[in-house]
Design an enzyme around this catalytic site. Structure first.
Site, PDB file in Angstrom:
ATOM      1  N   CYS A  86      69.311 197.823  92.136  1.00 20.73           N
ATOM      2  CA  CYS A  86      67.910 197.423  92.268  1.00 20.73           C
ATOM      3  C   CYS A  86      66.931 198.561  91.993  1.00 20.73           C
ATOM      4  CB  CYS A  86      67.658 196.862  93.663  1.00 20.73           C
ATOM      5  SG  CYS A  86      68.732 195.495  94.105  1.00 20.73           S
ATOM      6  N   HIS A 357      62.306 189.149  92.532  1.00 21.08           N
ATOM      7  CA  HIS A 357      63.196 190.313  92.545  1.00 21.08           C
ATOM      8  C   HIS A 357      64.179 190.275  91.373  1.00 21.08           C
ATOM      9  CE1 HIS A 357      65.496 193.632  93.902  1.00 21.08           C
ATOM     10  NE2 HIS A 357      66.293 193.028  94.758  1.00 21.08           N
TER      11      HIS A 357
END
Length: 412
Positions: A86, A357
């Site tokens: 991420c 996301h």
């Protein structure tokens, strides 16, 4: 790093883009960033492309950045692929700034792109499965879930539907924080409600629906204490930033007065610390280093974008960034201190829970929001008088913390 500037940012709307290719998403974000900077492709000397599941989801391994950027006319320059779960996009920006600071170039671009949604739900959720040591996957999960021992989930508080195994990990973090500091499910829900309210004013957010705290708590459960609005969705999207030094700034045709300074950029990997050793959390250490390098303190921060893959992430990271003492982020959120108009607004974009996301693009999505805020261009979600902002972005898990943590401090 006072001579490193972010001169242009661009971002697609985050969400479900089943009909669009990752090349197309990249093109949109990069063209927006170039236009914003007053730059041409020929001005870019180096490019850093962040992603982490394009290979898994799109079967495009090894050279995704070269292929996406060549398709829009980038030729001849160094193009680097950056993978850090991420934190891929933030790591790409760190490396772009490092190249400029080292004198290798005057102008560089950082890009993050991810295309995660698929009709194949099992494949989609499996994309997360290698963000830790796959040789010890079961032991990893058991260790992290065990952190929450002592907090007994109520009946019917776990979803019967498939969800990412990282939600179990975050539930472990939640329960440990609850038993250590007295954090409540309502306080976690307050974070989610606040972020969904912020996202109503962000046209690039995946979701733009406000929730009350009670509505968040009454929503379908994922795994206790997390309910659906507390958790980031699976998203597609791209974001980009053009960085330069003072010489590069002179060559660009954009308004130099809109440039935002990158005061410090810090990347750290995790350590084998004890789960209760909060002060030595990788993010806490990286933040302390970033503040020192930037010559600012937590009290100087006007707003923050933090990695809230669940609402609990915001509570943990607000404490790691020293915006509140350890154990006090839950009450601060419930009291409105992290809302727009509060003491230190966090995730004015809507955060990962609501903005979305797309994991390899997330970090530059956060940077896009902070640059927009520092320029005073955020419209109805604007933080008045914002001058200093901090970004936190984590990637992967090793032991009891992130494999990679990135902190950036920006100022106008």
């Amino acid at each position: 790093m006072s001579d490193i500037y972010i001169t242009g940012v661009g971002m697609t709307k985050f969400g479900r883009h089943l009909e669009r290719s990752y090349h197309d998403l990249t093109r949109e974000a990069v063209e927006l960033a170039l236009s914003d900077a007053g730059a041409d492709k020929r001005d870019i000397a180096q490019a850093y492309f962040g992603s982490c599941v394009i290979g898994f989801m799109q079967d495009q391994h090894m050279v995704p950045g070269q292929i996406a950027l060549r398709s829009m006319g980038f030729e001849g320059i160094p193009i680097f692929n950056v993978e850090g779960a991420c934190a891929s996009a933030s790591s790409a920006m760190y490396l772009a700034a490092q190249a400029i600071r080292a004198g290798d170039c005057d102008i560089a671009i950082a890009v993050g792109t991810e295309k995660m949604n698929s009709p194949d739900k099992a494949r989609m959720f499996a994309a997360f499965d290698s963000a830790w040591d796959v040789s010890t996957a079961e032991a990893n999960r058991d260790q992290l879930v065990k952190m929450g021992d002592g907090v007994i989930p109520p009946e019917d508080s776990q979803s019967p539907k498939p969800y990412s195994m990282f939600m179990d990990v975050y539930a472990g973090f939640c329960r440990q924080h609850m038993k250590t500091f007295g954090t409540t499910q309502r306080q976690i829900a307050a974070v989610a409600a606040k972020n969904h309210s912020h996202s109503v004013h962000n046209p690039l957010s995946q979701y733009q629906v406000a929730y009350s705290i009670d509505e968040v708590m009454a929503a379908p459960p994922i795994t206790y204490p997390l309910t659906l609005p507390m958790c980031a969705p699976i998203s597609d999207g791209s974001a980009a930033a053009v960085l330069c030094n003072a010489e590069g700034l002179k060559r660009l045709s954009g308004d130099a007065g809109r440039a935002v300074r990158l005061l410090s950029s810090v990347v750290r990997s995790g350590t084998n610390r004890d789960a209760g050793d909060y002060k030595n959390h990788v993010t806490a250490l990286a933040a302390a280093e970033a503040y020192e390098n930037a010559g600012v303190s937590p009290a100087d921060v006007d707003l923050a974008e933090v990695h809230d893959a669940t609402a609990m992430g915001e509570i943990i990271q607000a404490e790691n960034l020293q915006l509140v003492p350890f154990g006090e982020a839950g009450p601060a959120a419930e009291n409105g201190e992290f809302s727009i108009g509060g003491r230190v607004p966090i995730n004015t974009s809507g955060g990962l829970e609501s903005k979305g996301h797309p994991i390899g693009a997330t970090g530059l999505g956060q940077v896009h929001e902070l640059v927009t805020q520092l320029r005073g261009e955020a419209g109805s979600r604007q933080v008045e008088g914002a001058k200093v902002a901090i970004q936190e972005n984590g990637g992967g898990i090793i032991g009891v913390e992130e494999a990679t943590a990135v902190i950036n401090i920006l100022a106008k």
